[in-house]
Design an enzyme around this catalytic site. Sequence first.
Site, mmCIF file in Angstrom:
data_model
loop_
_atom_site.group_PDB
_atom_site.id
_atom_site.type_symbol
_atom_site.label_atom_id
_atom_site.label_comp_id
_atom_site.label_asym_id
_atom_site.label_seq_id
_atom_site.Cartn_x
_atom_site.Cartn_y
_atom_site.Cartn_z
ATOM 1 N N HIS A 3 0.822 -1.212 0.000
ATOM 2 C CA HIS A 3 0.000 0.000 0.000
ATOM 3 C C HIS A 3 0.854 1.259 0.000
ATOM 4 O O HIS A 3 0.575 2.215 -0.718
ATOM 5 C CB HIS A 3 -0.903 -0.043 1.229
ATOM 6 C CG HIS A 3 -1.860 1.080 1.320
ATOM 7 N ND1 HIS A 3 -2.885 1.252 0.419
ATOM 8 C CD2 HIS A 3 -1.958 2.099 2.204
ATOM 9 C CE1 HIS A 3 -3.580 2.326 0.749
ATOM 10 N NE2 HIS A 3 -3.031 2.865 1.823
ATOM 11 N N SER A 51 -8.170 5.013 -3.541
ATOM 12 C CA SER A 51 -9.112 3.937 -3.200
ATOM 13 C C SER A 51 -9.288 3.813 -1.696
ATOM 14 O O SER A 51 -8.377 4.125 -0.917
ATOM 15 C CB SER A 51 -8.587 2.611 -3.742
ATOM 16 O OG SER A 51 -7.357 2.296 -3.118
ATOM 17 N N HIS A 52 -10.453 3.382 -1.279
ATOM 18 C CA HIS A 52 -10.668 2.961 0.108
ATOM 19 C C HIS A 52 -11.546 1.724 0.079
ATOM 20 O O HIS A 52 -12.589 1.668 0.729
ATOM 21 C CB HIS A 52 -11.292 4.103 0.935
ATOM 22 C CG HIS A 52 -10.613 4.274 2.261
ATOM 23 N ND1 HIS A 52 -11.287 4.513 3.418
ATOM 24 C CD2 HIS A 52 -9.309 4.229 2.598
ATOM 25 C CE1 HIS A 52 -10.418 4.608 4.420
ATOM 26 N NE2 HIS A 52 -9.222 4.445 3.944
ATOM 27 N N TYR A 67 4.350 0.655 -3.010
ATOM 28 C CA TYR A 67 4.120 0.347 -4.429
ATOM 29 C C TYR A 67 5.171 -0.621 -4.957
ATOM 30 O O TYR A 67 5.614 -0.518 -6.094
ATOM 31 C CB TYR A 67 4.118 1.628 -5.269
ATOM 32 C CG TYR A 67 2.961 2.552 -4.953
ATOM 33 C CD1 TYR A 67 1.770 2.463 -5.672
ATOM 34 C CD2 TYR A 67 3.048 3.502 -3.948
ATOM 35 C CE1 TYR A 67 0.699 3.282 -5.371
ATOM 36 C CE2 TYR A 67 1.976 4.338 -3.645
ATOM 37 C CZ TYR A 67 0.809 4.220 -4.363
ATOM 38 O OH TYR A 67 -0.255 5.021 -4.076
ATOM 39 N N SER A 102 -4.494 0.002 -6.051
ATOM 40 C CA SER A 102 -5.138 -0.859 -5.074
ATOM 41 C C SER A 102 -5.100 -2.294 -5.582
ATOM 42 O O SER A 102 -5.761 -2.626 -6.557
ATOM 43 C CB SER A 102 -6.592 -0.417 -4.849
ATOM 44 O OG SER A 102 -7.264 -1.377 -4.058
ATOM 45 N N GLY A 122 -1.892 9.464 -8.403
ATOM 46 C CA GLY A 122 -2.973 8.503 -8.284
ATOM 47 C C GLY A 122 -2.652 7.474 -7.243
ATOM 48 O O GLY A 122 -1.910 7.737 -6.290
ATOM 49 N N ASP A 134 -5.192 8.618 -11.719
ATOM 50 C CA ASP A 134 -5.745 7.280 -11.922
ATOM 51 C C ASP A 134 -5.774 6.487 -10.623
ATOM 52 O O ASP A 134 -4.978 6.688 -9.729
ATOM 53 C CB ASP A 134 -4.938 6.509 -12.975
ATOM 54 C CG ASP A 134 -3.477 6.372 -12.598
ATOM 55 O OD1 ASP A 134 -3.096 6.809 -11.493
ATOM 56 O OD2 ASP A 134 -2.706 5.848 -13.410
ATOM 57 N N ASP A 174 0.017 15.420 5.298
ATOM 58 C CA ASP A 174 -1.136 14.833 5.974
ATOM 59 C C ASP A 174 -0.758 13.467 6.512
ATOM 60 O O ASP A 174 0.185 12.839 6.034
ATOM 61 C CB ASP A 174 -2.310 14.710 5.008
ATOM 62 C CG ASP A 174 -2.006 13.759 3.866
ATOM 63 O OD1 ASP A 174 -1.015 14.026 3.142
ATOM 64 O OD2 ASP A 174 -2.711 12.765 3.692
ATOM 65 N N LYS A 231 -6.644 14.451 -7.248
ATOM 66 C CA LYS A 231 -6.142 13.091 -7.079
ATOM 67 C C LYS A 231 -7.286 12.158 -6.726
ATOM 68 O O LYS A 231 -8.236 12.564 -6.076
ATOM 69 C CB LYS A 231 -5.103 13.064 -5.956
ATOM 70 C CG LYS A 231 -4.357 11.752 -5.828
ATOM 71 C CD LYS A 231 -3.381 11.833 -4.668
ATOM 72 C CE LYS A 231 -2.622 10.532 -4.487
ATOM 73 N NZ LYS A 231 -1.771 10.594 -3.290
#
Lengths: 794, 86, 252
Positions: free
Chosen positions: A59, A109-110, A62, A560, A557, A520, A284, A106
């Site tokens: 995650h 995914s969640h 990458y 996931s 991007g 993306d 963040d 941007k």
Amino acid sequence: MTEEFNLDTVEHASRTPDSELPWADLGLRENEFEDIQTILGRRPTAAELAMYSVMWSEHCSYKSSKVHLRQFGDKVSEAMKQHLLVGIGENAGVVDIGEGWSVTFKIESHNSPSMVEPFQGAATGVGGIVRDIISMGARPVAVMDALRFGGIDHPDSQRLVHGIVSGIGSYGNSLGLPNVGGEVVFDPAYQGNPLVNALAVGVMRHEDIRLANASGVGNKVVLFGARTGGDGIGGASVLASESFDSSKPSKRPAVQVGDPFAEKVLIECCLELFAASVVEGIQDLGAAGISCATSELASNGDGGMHVELTNVLLRDPTLTPGEILMSESQERMMAVVTPENAAAFEAIMDKWNVEYSWLGEVTDTERLVIEWDGEEIVNVDPKTVAHEGPVYDRPYHRPDWLDELQKSSFRASKQHQERPQSGPELAAAVLELMSSPNMCSKDWVTNQYDRYVQGNTALAMPDDAGVIRVDEESGLGIAVSTDANGRYSYLNPYDGARLALAEAYRNVATSGAKPMAVTDCLNFGSPEDPEIMWQFAESIRGLADACQELGVPVTGGNVSLYNQTSGVAIPPTPVVGVLGLFDDVGRRTPSGWRDDGQALYLLGTTADELDGSEWANLRGHLGGQPPAVDLSIEKQLGEILINASRDGMIDAAHDVSEGGLAATLSEMALRFGVGARVGIDELCERDGIDAFTALFSETQGRAVVSVARTEEVRFTDMCTARGFAHLRIGVVDNPPGSPRGAERLGRSPVVDQASASERAETQPEPALDVQGHFTLPLASLREAHEGTLPAYFG
Amino acid sequence: MPRIVVDVMPKPEILDPQGKAIAGALPRIGLNGFSEVRQGKRFELAVDGDITDEVLEQARTAATTLLSNPVIEDVTRVEVIDDGSA
Amino acid sequence: MAPLEGDAAGARIGVVTFPGTLDDRDAARAVRLAGATPVNLWHGDGSLQDVDAVVLPGGFSYGDYLRAGAISRFAPLMGKVTAAAEAPGSPLPVLGICNGFQVLTEAHLLPGSMVKNENLHFMCRDQKLTVENASTSWTNQFTAGEQIVIPLKNQDGQFIADEHTLDQLEGDGRVVFRYAESNPNGSRRSIAGISNAAGNVVGLMPHPEHAVEPGFGPDSSGADRRFGDTPLASGTDGLSLFTSVLNTLLVA
């Protein structure tokens, strides 16, 4: 506090090289654990192990996708980079839109959190992407969501649809962010693996761009926002080994709860910090929390940082150092502030009632040193944590089953033989299509989102793109659209990714905006399966090639992976978001026609392309090759739509994509409830197709536009000059005095019931009249289109 | 009419934004005596006739399956009350 | 309608920001488009800065976690607003929109309360309203019985009050806006907005500040199709609330 733990200090780690560490339980592989030992020259401390394990996860690192993602950077020309102020690698890319304004956007995914707890998973998904946008220095101005669920009639879809939609609404609405678009798709292929991809857009002046780096030796590092709890750490076993009394493991939350109010305050507070220029760098806190923020800030800056971890304000005082480093508690930010600005920083925090704690300072040691009550528990080169993680070039190969699948075309199928042909059959088919889960109205969803807040929304769903004004004086603004088609990608992942970009690009151009940049969200199954890895590699190759061809760069991007249950993976789903630019959003083109007598033109030609189509899907067929992609045609079509919008030649435009011309015409008519008379026979003759194919084929590079009589010559001359196929297929049917009278009325004085009903009696009901084939009253079309989601979800 | 009361609270380890907002507001109106607020829910299930063990068991099932989300909430009370004391 | 000119153009209208307020910048824009000067007021301040009128905008102050408006009503500035709104002689015009309306009911400047929408969902749509009372400080630029379309967007929008209060509101002509054609959220007697007895304090759930500019209001969404036999909305029906208060100030 310290006596509660067996504190594993750096010194202790050096003294006890043979201590057993639960690296496997933390998801590290043996070679990775060995790498960590080599990097450190000793065994990692428990806290260091916690950091490496989360930062080297798929995650965060990458590691399986990096070798392929490089193409987004490699296949980029200087011209494509011309408007890029910040490229891939930061929290989000930044695009120059002129007049001193820049835009950051941007998508992320969640997915799996939304499967576990749909409301909170989707809500915190919105929260996370919005914090990415804030941390660039921008004010968030819009969100949209690409959602994919399992079968609409599957029992679990009730839980997921209600939870995810209300979670997104609850969080986004409370932040005051207009939700202006997105997708809702139902397909049993996503059963057990729903996709929640959240996109956010922010705007800022050029001078306000902030980056995640910790520069300036002696500058202070501060953590602010919500307190740190045991969120998102799942009770990993290293933490148990850290705890003093292993018989009483502290309870850790199974899911994270979002606090949109805290985030809204955080947004305003950050914008005030930016306006007052009191932060040097900002990051963040998302996945991997403080581990990620400290290592990234340090390695992107002067290289070193010193942190005292006991200064972190805790929601749960039983957290161990490793847990604090791994915690993914929401609504937190980390900033770098000069000592001179510390008081100003604190004043802004106090005004907004935001808690903060000074954690440490920037150093030039090239080391990230974290202490626990003065004892060193982390001493690492931050680059090895943040950027120099493992990289895998995983094996991949083309699936054997693909040849057979691609050979099984719709044209050769039994379903094609049974295709609707007569007028009544075609009319029934259009109603069936427009009421189907994927083509039906998504009002039930989008009416739960605030599209008005901030007062700059010029277009929102169901239009082709969400359009937001950036500058109130000049009208400068942006358009955003997302798209993906899992069926196309399943049939051909290379072309599927290109098709996703082509449609998002076309949507933006259809609204009248010039496409500028791409984000993306690549949703796939397990990269450890060579066939899925091939789908992934092909998708990236396709998307990178298409970006190059269309001249729009990927600015950022998210990937996931592991979206699969019991060995069954989702179809490859590369969701592509395109950002477009308007000189003046007042020129935007809505997707519905209104004015009586305007001419309807179909741009582009239609081929027999029903493989992977919505119609084939309705008939349970999936096979063959997706529609052909010709990006030079997309580019030409885009230019025509943009010019026509800018020069005021067209009053409505809608692209032809999923569901074909039947869907386009239906949606254009329903947009403002205005009918039309359409002829398709000339089209059938020109393109050598039958009426069914004319209506349901999903050939790309097409759009329908509505042209005022006075503009018709100018418009057709432009198409002719560019050699672009165009055909007059009908006229808008909206006679004066009809319920949808074209005259622009202001406030309606006291309603005259008598004349209203008289008018209704004398005027024909608005209808979509496909001449020589069928006439569909808009009332029945609307009933079919709008009834589906309420029927399932109430 | 007898009723069964079900209390549901957010799990202690789960963030409770509602309670947090209230806790922040109390000192602003001069009420400084509280260190934390957690906000829960109370349900009252009315029953026609006597509350049998079976009905009470149904209430417990309702509490854990429908009235609470076991991922983020705990059922802290399932209790019979009579109207006199309610 | 053209912005008013003359003395009222110098009017200063305060727009209050609470933590969690969302539509403050929109309300300020509406004030500006109406021809007055917006003044940002912070909930924690103790001064109204001599503004001529006050708007409490929409949003989710304090997350609406306890009850909508329940915590905001205790803000230091609200004490000043309440006192000024009830001052004898020339009471301060106050407009509460959505969350602002909820704050006004919690502060007891207006009767009744709001509970969750009947369908339990957040609801965003273009809403047709009938102007019932065109003589308040905020509605004098309408005509009674006139129909307008402005956005409605909320979670807790169902207006409730006891029968006696409702009868009294009706009898005193204090129902200012009523939902037309269909009641979207179950509000008692389809009430969308009410006023106090003096007519200087008005609260409504729909958002007039989101219908002040052509192209950025109800006509941009196409949702007008829900209104059956209603012509396309002008998109700017909300502006008249803001010009109304300028007219009030001019006359006063």
